[in-house]
Design a protein around this motif. Sequence first.
Motif, PDB file in Angstrom:
ATOM      1  N   ALA A  66      -4.098  -0.595  -7.079  1.00 53.56           N
ATOM      2  CA  ALA A  66      -3.074  -1.600  -7.783  1.00 53.56           C
ATOM      3  C   ALA A  66      -2.016  -0.508  -8.230  1.00 53.56           C
ATOM      4  O   ALA A  66      -0.957  -1.009  -8.115  1.00 53.56           O
ATOM      5  N   LYS A  67      -2.420   0.699  -8.989  1.00 53.24           N
ATOM      6  CA  LYS A  67      -1.268   1.294  -9.691  1.00 53.24           C
ATOM      7  C   LYS A  67      -1.529   2.881  -9.271  1.00 53.24           C
ATOM      8  O   LYS A  67      -2.179   3.336 -10.336  1.00 53.24           O
ATOM      9  N   PRO A  68      -1.228   3.363  -8.147  1.00 54.69           N
ATOM     10  CA  PRO A  68      -1.562   4.847  -7.934  1.00 54.69           C
ATOM     11  C   PRO A  68      -0.754   5.790  -8.499  1.00 54.69           C
ATOM     12  O   PRO A  68      -0.866   7.058  -8.731  1.00 54.69           O
ATOM     13  N   LEU A  69       0.700   5.588  -8.826  1.00 54.82           N
ATOM     14  CA  LEU A  69       1.536   6.386  -9.280  1.00 54.82           C
ATOM     15  C   LEU A  69       2.107   5.682 -10.684  1.00 54.82           C
ATOM     16  O   LEU A  69       2.760   4.552 -10.748  1.00 54.82           O
ATOM     17  N   ALA A  70       2.206   6.566 -11.716  1.00 57.95           N
ATOM     18  CA  ALA A  70       3.115   6.226 -13.132  1.00 57.95           C
ATOM     19  C   ALA A  70       4.507   6.153 -12.572  1.00 57.95           C
ATOM     20  O   ALA A  70       5.185   6.492 -11.716  1.00 57.95           O
ATOM     21  N   HIS A  71       4.973   5.268 -13.378  1.00 55.05           N
ATOM     22  CA  HIS A  71       6.590   4.870 -13.318  1.00 55.05           C
ATOM     23  C   HIS A  71       6.893   4.328 -12.049  1.00 55.05           C
ATOM     24  O   HIS A  71       8.223   4.449 -11.632  1.00 55.05           O
ATOM     25  N   ARG A 124      -0.884  -2.074 -13.287  1.00 54.30           N
ATOM     26  CA  ARG A 124      -0.187  -2.566 -12.646  1.00 54.30           C
ATOM     27  C   ARG A 124       0.426  -3.672 -13.355  1.00 54.30           C
ATOM     28  O   ARG A 124       1.975  -4.278 -13.521  1.00 54.30           O
ATOM     29  N   LEU A 125      -0.421  -4.589 -14.162  1.00 56.43           N
ATOM     30  CA  LEU A 125       0.142  -5.794 -14.887  1.00 56.43           C
ATOM     31  C   LEU A 125       0.657  -5.476 -16.217  1.00 56.43           C
ATOM     32  O   LEU A 125       1.428  -6.249 -16.524  1.00 56.43           O
ATOM     33  N   TYR A 126       0.366  -4.069 -16.845  1.00 58.19           N
ATOM     34  CA  TYR A 126       1.047  -4.002 -17.700  1.00 58.19           C
ATOM     35  C   TYR A 126       2.689  -3.840 -17.878  1.00 58.19           C
ATOM     36  O   TYR A 126       3.342  -3.866 -18.580  1.00 58.19           O
ATOM     37  N   HIS A 127       2.844  -3.307 -16.781  1.00 61.36           N
ATOM     38  CA  HIS A 127       4.487  -3.034 -16.528  1.00 61.36           C
ATOM     39  C   HIS A 127       4.807  -4.385 -15.593  1.00 61.36           C
ATOM     40  O   HIS A 127       4.634  -4.080 -14.344  1.00 61.36           O
ATOM     41  N   PRO A 155      -1.402  14.304  -9.530  1.00 56.94           N
ATOM     42  CA  PRO A 155      -0.926  12.959  -9.011  1.00 56.94           C
ATOM     43  C   PRO A 155      -0.849  12.831  -7.472  1.00 56.94           C
ATOM     44  O   PRO A 155      -0.751  13.976  -6.708  1.00 56.94           O
ATOM     45  N   PHE A 156      -0.735  11.697  -6.976  1.00 56.05           N
ATOM     46  CA  PHE A 156      -0.734  11.589  -5.521  1.00 56.05           C
ATOM     47  C   PHE A 156       0.653  12.084  -5.164  1.00 56.05           C
ATOM     48  O   PHE A 156       1.750  11.901  -5.969  1.00 56.05           O
ATOM     49  N   PHE A 182       0.788  -1.161   0.145  1.00 52.77           N
ATOM     50  CA  PHE A 182       0.233  -0.081   0.018  1.00 52.77           C
ATOM     51  C   PHE A 182       0.873   1.256   0.103  1.00 52.77           C
ATOM     52  O   PHE A 182       2.056   1.386   0.196  1.00 52.77           O
ATOM     53  N   PHE A 183       0.272   2.363  -0.305  1.00 52.16           N
ATOM     54  CA  PHE A 183       1.073   3.723  -0.340  1.00 52.16           C
ATOM     55  C   PHE A 183       0.432   4.563   0.936  1.00 52.16           C
ATOM     56  O   PHE A 183      -0.942   4.511   0.948  1.00 52.16           O
ATOM     57  N   VAL A 184       1.151   5.357   1.350  1.00 51.59           N
ATOM     58  CA  VAL A 184       0.916   6.281   2.268  1.00 51.59           C
ATOM     59  C   VAL A 184       1.017   7.758   1.537  1.00 51.59           C
ATOM     60  O   VAL A 184       2.298   7.899   1.393  1.00 51.59           O
ATOM     61  N   PHE A 185       0.037   8.477   1.454  1.00 50.97           N
ATOM     62  CA  PHE A 185       0.248  10.056   0.896  1.00 50.97           C
ATOM     63  C   PHE A 185      -0.164  11.060   1.673  1.00 50.97           C
ATOM     64  O   PHE A 185      -1.115  10.916   2.571  1.00 50.97           O
ATOM     65  N   ALA A 186       0.194  12.149   1.306  1.00 48.34           N
ATOM     66  CA  ALA A 186      -0.241  13.457   1.600  1.00 48.34           C
ATOM     67  C   ALA A 186      -1.893  13.544   0.983  1.00 48.34           C
ATOM     68  O   ALA A 186      -2.193  12.836   0.119  1.00 48.34           O
TER      69      ALA A 186
END
Length: 413
Positions: free
Chosen positions: A210-215, A275-278, A116-117, A104-108
């Motif tokens: 599953a994929k909140p951030l690109a790259h 997520r699965l594409y990369h 973006p997050f 999981f991610f923890v964001f502001a």
Amino acid sequence: MTAEGFLEGRRLQLARGVMLQCIMGGYPPARFYGCDDGDLALVPDPAQIHRLPWSKHPRALAICDADELTGESSSLSTRGQLKAVIARYAAIGLAPVVATELEFFVFAPNTDSTQPFQPPTGLDGRREDGHSAFSISSNNGLRPFFREVYECMAALGLPRDTFMHEMGVSQFEINLLHGDPLLLADQTFLFKHLLKEVALKHGLIAVCMAKPLAHTPGSSMHIHQSIVEVATGRNVFTDENGQASATFRHFIGGQQAGMADFTALFAPNVNSYQRLYHPFASPNNACWSHDNRSAGLRIPASSPVARRVENRLPGADANPYLAIAASLACGLYGIQHQLEPDEPIQGEFEVPDKLSLPCTLHAALERLKRSQLAMELFGKEFIEGYIASKTMELTSFQDEITPWERRVLAAQA
């Protein structure tokens, strides 16, 4: 419900259609849950009634089964579906054992969904930039948040194995201790709820997309699976000589046979396929391997008594009850039909066509729609209702134009 009403045993009922409510709040046509939209009874599990330790005022949460008013489990209940799979194992003297790893991610706080997050501001006034994988540093300023997470887990009786900073920016992972599949599904659900509530209390947001951030690597919910003989407690994946057993091979064969059909259950949202594409560490295949993270089915290095199969396909956004049920149901299908797996792969490899998986939600739903295996293992009402709800979500996504389309395509018209 009031505490008095709960303690008096007052029955709480819920319309059947709510079981198929999509994530935007709407419902598929009533034919998928009964045109009368009658009630289900919510029956609390006595072992899963919890005082919520993060709440300032006394509050409690009870995990319930959704049962028909006649007493049997509703086929629309994912918890009920998992209990049915466990019962199939029990009928032949076996008991599955699972553990989940949740990232999981923890964001502001993110008040503008078009932006973006971002990670929280650290103790040095800066935001994490992605160089903290597996770090033990407290520079990110999250120690008070995690301290309360640990305390709340202990209060809810959620034993944890390890916690770590993962590969992504402000991304973390928790490993829950192995045990009964229903208990682990309950614990995974409770942890995600706890995580988000405590984050809000600390002025943060916890994100299990599953994929909140690109790259950036996505977030998984790997499922570790083994099976024991009820009478002896022996791990049936290992034979009397300490070697992999035929049951072990058949379990893997069943996983391979069902992963493509059940991709929509392991990867339930449009974002799941980002997520699965990369595929680095997020394998979109049904290959199996000894300790190769590029395979969808990984056999971790372990002693013979701990031999297990790790299903690496599910994302952190998957329903833990449904993902565990689908994975175990495939394995049991392989055992009962003595399915043999393909040869294991090692090193770099190309995925054979027959072991490739759907790469979009649309393709996954089409595969699920054609699956006789899905109908056999989960029933027509559940599968058709699930597809109807997820199709509504896909249609909602396709009704919007993304920033990429405006940025890149507008000048090309």
